[in-house]
Design an enzyme around this catalytic site. Structure first.
Site, PDB file in Angstrom:
ATOM      1  N   ARG A 172      38.246  53.890  40.694  1.00  7.85           N
ATOM      2  CA  ARG A 172      38.230  52.733  41.575  1.00  7.85           C
ATOM      3  C   ARG A 172      39.603  52.088  41.649  1.00  7.85           C
ATOM      4  NH1 ARG A 172      34.701  48.218  39.821  1.00  7.85           N
ATOM      5  NH2 ARG A 172      36.040  47.375  41.422  1.00  7.85           N
ATOM      6  N   ARG A 196      30.040  36.188  37.835  1.00  6.23           N
ATOM      7  CA  ARG A 196      30.935  36.184  38.995  1.00  6.23           C
ATOM      8  C   ARG A 196      30.294  35.661  40.280  1.00  6.23           C
ATOM      9  NH1 ARG A 196      34.531  41.619  38.730  1.00  6.23           N
ATOM     10  NH2 ARG A 196      36.084  40.378  39.796  1.00  6.23           N
ATOM     11  N   ASP A 234      42.925  41.247  33.528  1.00  2.88           N
ATOM     12  CA  ASP A 234      42.892  42.671  33.848  1.00  2.88           C
ATOM     13  C   ASP A 234      43.746  43.514  32.895  1.00  2.88           C
ATOM     14  OD1 ASP A 234      41.135  42.256  35.901  1.00  2.88           O
ATOM     15  OD2 ASP A 234      42.596  42.488  37.515  1.00  2.88           O
ATOM     16  N   LYS A 269      46.037  47.649  44.106  1.00  2.00           N
ATOM     17  CA  LYS A 269      44.650  47.585  44.589  1.00  2.00           C
ATOM     18  C   LYS A 269      44.285  46.166  45.019  1.00  2.00           C
ATOM     19  CE  LYS A 269      41.027  47.186  41.613  1.00  2.00           C
ATOM     20  NZ  LYS A 269      40.095  46.098  41.959  1.00  2.00           N
ATOM     21  N   ASN A 270      44.584  45.201  44.165  1.00  2.52           N
ATOM     22  CA  ASN A 270      44.123  43.834  44.441  1.00  2.52           C
ATOM     23  C   ASN A 270      44.901  43.147  45.555  1.00  2.52           C
ATOM     24  OD1 ASN A 270      42.180  44.154  42.547  1.00  2.52           O
ATOM     25  ND2 ASN A 270      43.049  42.732  41.041  1.00  2.52           N
ATOM     26  N   CYS A 310      27.727  41.614  37.733  1.00  2.00           N
ATOM     27  CA  CYS A 310      28.454  42.854  37.500  1.00  2.00           C
ATOM     28  C   CYS A 310      28.688  42.964  36.007  1.00  2.00           C
ATOM     29  CB  CYS A 310      29.751  42.897  38.273  1.00  2.00           C
ATOM     30  SG  CYS A 310      31.052  41.937  37.546  1.00  2.00           S
TER      31      CYS A 310
HETATM   32  C1  UD1 Z   1      40.146  38.943  41.079  1.00  2.00           C
HETATM   33  C2  UD1 Z   1      40.614  40.356  40.871  1.00  2.00           C
HETATM   34  C3  UD1 Z   1      40.154  40.877  39.508  1.00  2.00           C
HETATM   35  C4  UD1 Z   1      40.594  39.921  38.414  1.00  2.00           C
HETATM   36  C5  UD1 Z   1      40.169  38.500  38.718  1.00  2.00           C
HETATM   37  C6  UD1 Z   1      40.736  37.483  37.756  1.00  2.00           C
HETATM   38  C7  UD1 Z   1      40.662  41.218  43.130  1.00  2.00           C
HETATM   39  C8  UD1 Z   1      40.071  42.128  44.146  1.00  2.00           C
HETATM   40  N1  UD1 Z   1      40.067  41.179  41.929  1.00  2.00           N
HETATM   41  O1  UD1 Z   1      38.722  38.974  41.073  1.00  2.00           O
HETATM   42  O2  UD1 Z   1      40.731  42.155  39.309  1.00  2.00           O
HETATM   43  O3  UD1 Z   1      40.010  40.307  37.188  1.00  2.00           O
HETATM   44  O4  UD1 Z   1      40.624  38.125  40.030  1.00  2.00           O
HETATM   45  O5  UD1 Z   1      42.110  37.550  37.717  1.00  2.00           O
HETATM   46  O6  UD1 Z   1      41.662  40.572  43.375  1.00  2.00           O
HETATM   47  N2  UD1 Z   1      34.190  32.150  40.005  1.00  2.00           N
HETATM   48  C9  UD1 Z   1      33.197  31.237  40.275  1.00  2.00           C
HETATM   49  N3  UD1 Z   1      32.881  30.979  41.572  1.00  2.00           N
HETATM   50  C10 UD1 Z   1      33.518  31.569  42.614  1.00  2.00           C
HETATM   51  C11 UD1 Z   1      34.541  32.491  42.341  1.00  2.00           C
HETATM   52  C12 UD1 Z   1      34.868  32.764  41.025  1.00  2.00           C
HETATM   53  O7  UD1 Z   1      32.596  30.695  39.362  1.00  2.00           O
HETATM   54  O8  UD1 Z   1      33.177  31.303  43.760  1.00  2.00           O
HETATM   55  C13 UD1 Z   1      34.574  32.441  38.600  1.00  2.00           C
HETATM   56  C14 UD1 Z   1      34.370  33.885  38.212  1.00  2.00           C
HETATM   57  O9  UD1 Z   1      33.047  34.116  37.798  1.00  2.00           O
HETATM   58  C15 UD1 Z   1      35.375  34.053  37.096  1.00  2.00           C
HETATM   59  C16 UD1 Z   1      36.542  33.156  37.546  1.00  2.00           C
HETATM   60  O10 UD1 Z   1      35.974  32.255  38.496  1.00  2.00           O
HETATM   61  O11 UD1 Z   1      34.855  33.558  35.900  1.00  2.00           O
HETATM   62  C17 UD1 Z   1      37.699  33.871  38.193  1.00  2.00           C
HETATM   63  O12 UD1 Z   1      37.222  34.777  39.139  1.00  2.00           O
HETATM   64  P1  UD1 Z   1      38.030  35.186  40.436  1.00  2.00           P
HETATM   65  O13 UD1 Z   1      39.460  34.798  40.312  1.00  2.00           O
HETATM   66  O14 UD1 Z   1      37.292  34.736  41.630  1.00  2.00           O
HETATM   67  O15 UD1 Z   1      37.936  36.774  40.368  1.00  2.00           O
HETATM   68  P2  UD1 Z   1      37.909  37.723  41.613  1.00  2.00           P
HETATM   69  O16 UD1 Z   1      38.669  37.084  42.718  1.00  2.00           O
HETATM   70  O17 UD1 Z   1      36.528  38.194  41.877  1.00  2.00           O
END
Ligand code: UD1
Length: 417
Positions: free
Chosen positions: A397, A122, A305, A22-23, A117
């Site tokens: 999902r 996030r 995850d 998925k990711n 969420c």
């Molecule tokens: C992706 C994965 C999700 C997984 C997560 C962490 C996908 C579609 N989803 O989510 O399944 O759980 O990585 O491995 O690939 N953050 C900020 N600012 C930002 C972006 C992130 O503060 O602009 C923080 C987030 O709140 C979180 C951390 O960084 O605490 C990591 O998040 P991130 O790696 O961005 O997760 P996703 O990419 O949304």
């Protein structure tokens, strides 16, 4: 609303095939926005998030064709509406992945802010900071991000924290920027590597994906490509943990064992025998697992995850395990539901102490997010009697045909309407 009914107590046994990730699929679908040539993706998992993303791309004007083998062909030649509305983004945060490609190739994008969420705040500030560094003009108003640029300019971007979709968004945008972009503190997740391979096949010039420094030399345009989506390492890990928790023996075909070192390491520590033979992972577990300590962190460390699933394993292990969640601030909601099945879990801040109990008892529980749902399924497979899991739309999902695959392994599981 659909529910899952599980009669636990059967050790899983047999063989199943792992689906596409998925990711990896979600960013790869968005890569179609970077070219006016067809992008063909194979091994696309049949999941609600994938359907949501296809719907989002289609309403922007991307032509989408899906064949019966779930090969998807996308053509972004006639894009007319570079907008991701709140109604879609709120159901799937990964919709933010359209932002980078849209502004890079179409010079503009309007994408709803994802909002909070279930598993935490996030924010997307790193996505926006990076795009601004590439020269995009970013405004946030009325809940929408508006980004504009004539042509993005390569830049050095140092991410404040490791973000997976943030890295992917910026890597995609940088492909069409003028000059060289260096992304430091980049995510090293295998899904980033899979995306980079596809982008390079489309004509991009990306080096360093899989390390924490990614260099992208911008090109004028990208062409089409055919690409196979990598196996889902979280689905693989979930089935391995389910087999270990039930004292089962399984083989998982079409997996990518190299992406699962941290998870396989923990399963071995818990007492499982795990063998790897090419793309097949075999696991056999005798007796109760031993509890293990886990600390989540960006790849290659133990993935957030898989945290909920491992908590279900610790719940029935001998001894006590300490689980520390460092990525998301509110990702222990499954603990209370596991407690309804008899688990003994204490939470303090980002740490859970799980004291293993000899058996769990079936009950009605509620899925709160995708991976939390998976942990409830695992606990239900172990528990005596019947477990009824509500709100399984979360599971749909991210897990392809989960009840069919588990039933094939002997689980007594069915969907009730
Ligand atoms: C992706 C994965 C999700 C997984 C997560 C962490 C996908 C579609 N989803 O989510 O399944 O759980 O990585 O491995 O690939 N953050 C900020 N600012 C930002 C972006 C992130 O503060 O602009 C923080 C987030 O709140 C979180 C951390 O960084 O605490 C990591 O998040 P991130 O790696 O961005 O997760 P996703 O990419 O949304």
């Amino acid at each position: 609303m659909d529910k899952l009914l599980i009669r636990g107590g059967v050790p899983l046994a047999g063989e199943v095939r792992v689906s596409g990730a998925k990711n990896a699929a979600l960013p790869l679908l968005c890569a179609a926005l970077l070219t006016d040539q067809p992008l063909r993706l194979a091994n696309v998992p049949h999941l609600r998030d994938v359907t949501t993303m296809l719907g989002l791309l289609a309403q922007m004007g991307v032509e989408v064709n899906v064949d019966e083998q779930m090969c998807v062909e996308l053509n972004g030649a006639h894009l007319r509406n570079p907008v991701a509305p709140y109604e879609l983004v709120k159901t799937m945060r990964a919709s933010i992945l359209v932002l980078g490609p849209l502004v890079a190739r179409h010079g503009q994008a309007r994408v709803s802010l994802p909002g909070g969420c279930a598993i935490g705040q996030r924010p997307v500030d790193q996505h926006l900071k990076g795009l601004a560094a590439l020269g995009a003009d970013i405004q946030v108003e009325q809940g929408y991000i508006t980004a504009r640029a004539r042509r993005l300019q390569g830049a050095r971007i140092v991410a404040d924290l490791v973000t997976v979709t943030g890295t992917e968004n910026l890597m995609m945008a940088a492909c069409l920027a003028e000059g060289t972009t260096v992304i430091e503190n980049a995510a090293r997740e295998p899904e980033v590597v899979n995306l980079a391979a596809c982008l390079n096949a489309m004509g991009a010039r990306i080096a360093g994906a899989g390390t924490d420094v990614i260099t992208v030399e911008g090109v004028r345009e990208l062409g089409g490509a055919s690409h196979r989506i990598m196996p889902d390492r979280v689905e693989t890990g979930t089935f391995l943990v389910a087999a270990a928790a039930t004292g089962g023996t399984v083989a998982l075909r079409d997996a990518d064992p190299a992406t699962l070192d941290a998870v396989i390491g923990k399963l071995r520590e818990a007492g499982a025998e795990v063998g790897v033979d090419g793309a097949t992972i075999r696991l056999a577990m005798r007796g109760r697992p031993q509890s293990v300590d886990v600390r989540t962190a960006p790849y290659p460390a133990f993935p957030t995850d898989m945290q909920a699933q491992l908590m279900a394993l610790d719940a029935i292990a001998t001894g006590a395990g300490v689980i520390t969640e460092t990525i998301f601030e509110n990702r222990f909601m499954h603990a209370q539901e596991l407690a309804r099945l008899g688990a003994d879990i204490d939470i303090s801040g980002n740490t859970a102490i799980v004291r293993g109990v000899p058996r769990l008892q079936g009950a009605s529980v509620m899925a709160t997010d995708l991976r939390a749902s998976a942990s409830l399924v695992i606990a239900g497979l172990v528990a005596e009697g019947e477990t009824l899991i509500d709100r399984i739309y979360h599971l749909d999902r991210g897990y392809e045909a989960i009840e069919e695959k588990l039933a094939r392994l002997g689980a007594r599981i069915r969907r009730v309407h």
